[in-house]
Design a protein around this motif. Structure first.
Motif, mmCIF file in Angstrom:
data_model
loop_
_atom_site.group_PDB
_atom_site.id
_atom_site.type_symbol
_atom_site.label_atom_id
_atom_site.label_comp_id
_atom_site.label_asym_id
_atom_site.label_seq_id
_atom_site.Cartn_x
_atom_site.Cartn_y
_atom_site.Cartn_z
ATOM 1 N N SER A 150 10.834 1.004 -9.910
ATOM 2 C CA SER A 150 10.753 0.097 -8.759
ATOM 3 C C SER A 150 9.940 -1.155 -9.099
ATOM 4 C CB SER A 150 10.178 0.807 -7.537
ATOM 5 O OG SER A 150 8.863 1.238 -7.813
ATOM 6 N N MET A 151 9.168 -1.112 -10.188
ATOM 7 C CA MET A 151 8.489 -2.355 -10.564
ATOM 8 C C MET A 151 9.539 -3.419 -10.920
ATOM 9 S SD MET A 151 6.543 -1.544 -14.194
ATOM 10 C CE MET A 151 6.227 0.195 -13.943
ATOM 11 N N ARG A 152 10.710 -2.959 -11.376
ATOM 12 C CA ARG A 152 11.782 -3.917 -11.651
ATOM 13 C C ARG A 152 12.716 -4.063 -10.438
ATOM 14 N NH1 ARG A 152 14.901 -3.407 -17.265
ATOM 15 N NH2 ARG A 152 16.265 -1.910 -16.239
ATOM 16 N N THR A 153 13.177 -2.924 -9.867
ATOM 17 C CA THR A 153 14.176 -3.009 -8.792
ATOM 18 C C THR A 153 13.590 -3.607 -7.508
ATOM 19 O OG1 THR A 153 13.701 -0.693 -8.252
ATOM 20 C CG2 THR A 153 15.624 -1.107 -9.621
ATOM 21 N N ALA A 154 12.326 -3.302 -7.199
ATOM 22 C CA ALA A 154 11.732 -3.821 -5.954
ATOM 23 C C ALA A 154 10.943 -5.099 -6.205
ATOM 24 C CB ALA A 154 10.822 -2.768 -5.320
ATOM 25 N N ALA A 155 10.193 -5.148 -7.324
ATOM 26 C CA ALA A 155 9.266 -6.265 -7.533
ATOM 27 C C ALA A 155 9.769 -7.285 -8.542
ATOM 28 C CB ALA A 155 7.901 -5.731 -7.976
ATOM 29 N N GLY A 156 10.930 -7.064 -9.134
ATOM 30 C CA GLY A 156 11.492 -8.058 -10.054
ATOM 31 C C GLY A 156 10.638 -8.286 -11.278
ATOM 32 N N PHE A 157 9.997 -7.232 -11.771
ATOM 33 C CA PHE A 157 9.143 -7.333 -12.962
ATOM 34 C C PHE A 157 9.859 -8.033 -14.118
ATOM 35 C CE2 PHE A 157 8.347 -5.618 -17.164
ATOM 36 C CZ PHE A 157 6.984 -5.838 -17.315
ATOM 37 N N TYR B 160 0.620 4.226 -6.140
ATOM 38 C CA TYR B 160 0.822 5.632 -5.764
ATOM 39 C C TYR B 160 -0.327 6.137 -4.885
ATOM 40 C CZ TYR B 160 4.365 5.614 -9.401
ATOM 41 O OH TYR B 160 5.480 5.318 -10.156
ATOM 42 N N LEU B 161 -1.271 5.257 -4.516
ATOM 43 C CA LEU B 161 -2.477 5.704 -3.821
ATOM 44 C C LEU B 161 -2.529 5.323 -2.348
ATOM 45 C CD1 LEU B 161 -5.326 5.016 -6.423
ATOM 46 C CD2 LEU B 161 -4.192 7.174 -5.896
ATOM 47 N N TRP B 162 -2.343 4.015 -2.054
ATOM 48 C CA TRP B 162 -2.581 3.489 -0.716
ATOM 49 C C TRP B 162 -3.999 3.872 -0.296
ATOM 50 C CZ3 TRP B 162 0.183 -0.365 0.579
ATOM 51 C CH2 TRP B 162 0.315 -0.803 1.908
ATOM 52 N N GLY B 163 -4.319 3.932 0.999
ATOM 53 C CA GLY B 163 -5.653 4.353 1.427
ATOM 54 C C GLY B 163 -6.756 3.427 0.896
ATOM 55 N N ARG B 164 -7.952 4.001 0.695
ATOM 56 C CA ARG B 164 -9.141 3.207 0.363
ATOM 57 C C ARG B 164 -8.993 2.333 -0.885
ATOM 58 N NH1 ARG B 164 -13.014 4.418 -3.354
ATOM 59 N NH2 ARG B 164 -14.929 3.186 -3.192
ATOM 60 N N PRO B 165 -8.520 2.866 -2.030
ATOM 61 C CA PRO B 165 -8.488 1.994 -3.219
ATOM 62 C C PRO B 165 -7.588 0.774 -3.028
ATOM 63 C CG PRO B 165 -8.133 4.301 -3.824
ATOM 64 C CD PRO B 165 -8.049 4.233 -2.335
ATOM 65 N N THR B 166 -6.442 0.963 -2.392
ATOM 66 C CA THR B 166 -5.530 -0.176 -2.240
ATOM 67 C C THR B 166 -6.051 -1.144 -1.178
ATOM 68 O OG1 THR B 166 -3.698 1.164 -3.027
ATOM 69 C CG2 THR B 166 -3.120 -0.804 -1.777
ATOM 70 N N GLN C 105 4.838 -0.228 -2.899
ATOM 71 C CA GLN C 105 4.273 0.967 -2.277
ATOM 72 C C GLN C 105 5.173 2.181 -2.582
ATOM 73 O OE1 GLN C 105 3.804 3.919 -0.178
ATOM 74 N NE2 GLN C 105 1.930 3.194 -1.110
ATOM 75 N N ILE C 106 4.599 3.176 -3.309
ATOM 76 C CA ILE C 106 5.405 4.348 -3.704
ATOM 77 C C ILE C 106 4.805 5.646 -3.180
ATOM 78 C CG2 ILE C 106 6.504 5.568 -5.616
ATOM 79 C CD1 ILE C 106 6.078 3.099 -7.343
ATOM 80 N N GLY C 107 3.468 5.748 -3.209
ATOM 81 C CA GLY C 107 2.847 7.016 -2.822
ATOM 82 C C GLY C 107 1.594 6.795 -2.005
ATOM 83 N N GLU C 108 1.035 7.887 -1.510
ATOM 84 C CA GLU C 108 -0.131 7.785 -0.634
ATOM 85 C C GLU C 108 -1.132 8.892 -0.942
ATOM 86 O OE1 GLU C 108 2.366 8.069 3.022
ATOM 87 O OE2 GLU C 108 1.348 10.002 3.287
ATOM 88 N N SER C 109 -1.388 9.092 -2.244
ATOM 89 C CA SER C 109 -2.310 10.162 -2.638
ATOM 90 C C SER C 109 -3.712 9.953 -2.082
ATOM 91 C CB SER C 109 -2.398 10.259 -4.163
ATOM 92 O OG SER C 109 -1.172 10.696 -4.692
ATOM 93 N N ALA C 110 -4.117 8.686 -1.859
ATOM 94 C CA ALA C 110 -5.481 8.437 -1.383
ATOM 95 C C ALA C 110 -5.535 8.173 0.123
ATOM 96 C CB ALA C 110 -6.091 7.250 -2.131
ATOM 97 N N GLY C 111 -4.403 8.206 0.792
ATOM 98 C CA GLY C 111 -4.429 7.994 2.242
ATOM 99 C C GLY C 111 -3.139 7.405 2.756
ATOM 100 N N GLY D 233 -1.350 -14.677 -1.387
ATOM 101 C CA GLY D 233 -0.055 -14.675 -2.059
ATOM 102 C C GLY D 233 0.475 -13.278 -2.317
ATOM 103 N N VAL D 234 -0.179 -12.279 -1.715
ATOM 104 C CA VAL D 234 0.286 -10.898 -1.912
ATOM 105 C C VAL D 234 1.592 -10.677 -1.155
ATOM 106 C CG1 VAL D 234 -0.187 -8.512 -1.217
ATOM 107 C CG2 VAL D 234 -1.928 -9.830 -2.415
ATOM 108 N N GLU D 235 2.514 -9.993 -1.825
ATOM 109 C CA GLU D 235 3.742 -9.559 -1.161
ATOM 110 C C GLU D 235 3.795 -8.041 -1.310
ATOM 111 O OE1 GLU D 235 6.966 -11.613 -3.031
ATOM 112 O OE2 GLU D 235 6.043 -13.575 -2.691
ATOM 113 N N ILE D 236 4.145 -7.340 -0.244
ATOM 114 C CA ILE D 236 4.161 -5.870 -0.283
ATOM 115 C C ILE D 236 5.576 -5.383 0.007
ATOM 116 C CG2 ILE D 236 3.185 -3.744 0.662
ATOM 117 C CD1 ILE D 236 0.753 -5.372 1.568
ATOM 118 N N TYR D 237 6.098 -4.577 -0.921
ATOM 119 C CA TYR D 237 7.449 -4.027 -0.748
ATOM 120 C C TYR D 237 7.392 -2.508 -0.750
ATOM 121 C CZ TYR D 237 8.164 -8.415 -3.357
ATOM 122 O OH TYR D 237 8.104 -9.690 -3.829
ATOM 123 N N GLY D 238 8.364 -1.899 -0.096
ATOM 124 C CA GLY D 238 8.557 -0.464 -0.258
ATOM 125 C C GLY D 238 9.348 -0.231 -1.536
ATOM 126 N N ALA D 239 9.170 0.943 -2.127
ATOM 127 C CA ALA D 239 9.849 1.252 -3.396
ATOM 128 C C ALA D 239 11.368 1.234 -3.251
ATOM 129 C CB ALA D 239 9.401 2.614 -3.912
#
Ligand SMILES: NC(=O)c1ccc[n+]([C@@H]2O[C@H](COP(=O)([O-])OP(=O)(O)OC[C@H]3O[C@@H](n4cnc5c(N)ncnc54)[C@H](OP(=O)(O)O)[C@@H]3O)[C@@H](O)[C@H]2O)c1
Length: 319
Positions: free
Chosen positions: A123-130, A210-216, A238-244, A258-264
């Protein structure tokens, strides 16, 4: 047949006898070969995942909704869409005709069972165009999916890879997989924010989260510029939510950084999905992409289900 049977929500499965599934019209019985046990399978069996309404509506049940198995003609396939209560953690399960794809020659069933975790990293390529040369931050790099994301970022040609985890020993391992810098998230908030800025080089182009929650949350706050300078665009997948499951997002994070947030799932269609899958298969067959697998027999499911010592290895059950 023998199966991993869960008798009540939250209970560990027991290796037990269970009636064989019988295929109805439009269904086929699968001879199960390998099943990866993931957190989602436990959450469904506990009733805490939204798919519990489908896969854990009645007990006793057999957990896991997908795996690798053989069709009646012997063709090895990856299957999904099992008919509850016959989950995949059994000698047999039943799926609708067509709810399977052939496994390419030369791929071990236990490895094939884990390939889906690597596809999330595409998804770094398919969603974020890496693009090759870009800087990638992998949030949650010590987990199974996160480790694979570090390897995939390297194989895709990342210029710089930064990886986060909360265990220094595991983070040292992640450096041997190709991370240029690592960050331990188990530090006070201000220290973590500083670490994200110190490690960013000329800026994070893509964040595989893969974390979301506090670290992200701390990351997104740290990326807000402290002057009227233009922030470097950072594409967060955004792929996972191990941290929240939730975080607080300041308006300024989106407005000024300039942040853009996509789902996987962004950018996924049958063609991009097939391309991502084929890329993972190619690297797997060539040995460029390796998978850390802990194989256990179905008869050991009760102990295996409770294991917490896997440290980035995926539990794969073989009936
Ligand atoms: N596997 C897949 O194919 C797939 C597909 C889509 C989405 N996902 C999602 O992606 C996430 C990771 O999946 P996974 O299979 O890689 O899981 P995993 O192997 O269990 O790894 C979880 C990772 O998250 C870390 N972690 C857990 N709680 C944390 C916290 N509070 N703060 C910081 N780090 C924390 C763990 O660190 P420790 O090692 O220190 O415990 C571990 O590195 C899950 O949310 C999963 O649902 C997975």
């Amino acid at each position: 047949m023998k199966a991993a049977v869960v008798y009540e929500p939250g209970g560990a499965p027991r290796y037990d006898d269970f009636p064989d599934p019988v295929a109805a019209d439009g269904e086929v019985v699968i001879d199960v070969k390998a099943v990866a046990v993931e957190n989602v399978d436990k959450a469904i069996a506990e009733g805490t995942h939204y798919a519990a309404g489908t896969y854990a509506a009645e007990f006793p049940l057999i957990p896991a909704f997908d795996g690798i198995g053989a069709l009646p003609d012997g063709t090895l396939v990856g299957f999904g869409n099992v008919r509850p209560p016959y989950g995949a953690l059994a000698e047999k399960c039943v799926v609708p005709h067509g709810s399977y794809v052939p496994i390419p020659d030369g791929v071990d069933p236990s490895v094939a069972a884990v390939m889906a975790s690597a596809i999330t990293a595409m998804s770094m390529r398919t969603a974020a165009g890496f693009s090759p040369g870009e800087t990638v931050l992998v949030q949650g790099a010590t987990g199974v999916a996160g480790r694979l994301a570090v390897k995939v970022a390297r194989l895709l040609g990342a210029g710089r890879i930064v990886a986060t985890g909360r265990d220094d020993g595991q983070l040292r391992e992640i450096q041997t997989l190709g991370a240029d810098a690592v960050i331990n998230t188990a530090v006070p908030d201000e220290e973590l924010a500083r670490a994200y800025l110190d490690a960013k080089g000329d800026g994070y182009d893509v964040v595989v989260d893969y974390l979301w929650g506090r670290p992200t949350e701390i990351l997104l706050r740290a990326l807000v510029p402290t002057s009227f300078a233009f922030g470097k665009p950072t594409r967060v997948v955004q792929i996972g939510e191990s941290a929240g499951a939730e975080l607080a997002l300041a308006a300024s994070s989106l407005r000024t950084s300039g942040v853009e947030i996509y789902g996987a799932a962004k950018g996924l269609d049958p063609q991009t999905m097939e391309e991502a899958y084929q890329q993972i298969v190619t690297w797997t067959r060539s040995g460029e992409l390796t998978f850390d697998v802990e194989r256990v027999p179905l008869s050991d499911i009760e102990n295996a289900w409770r294991r917490t010592d896997l440290k980035g290895r995926r539990l794969v059950v073989t009936p």
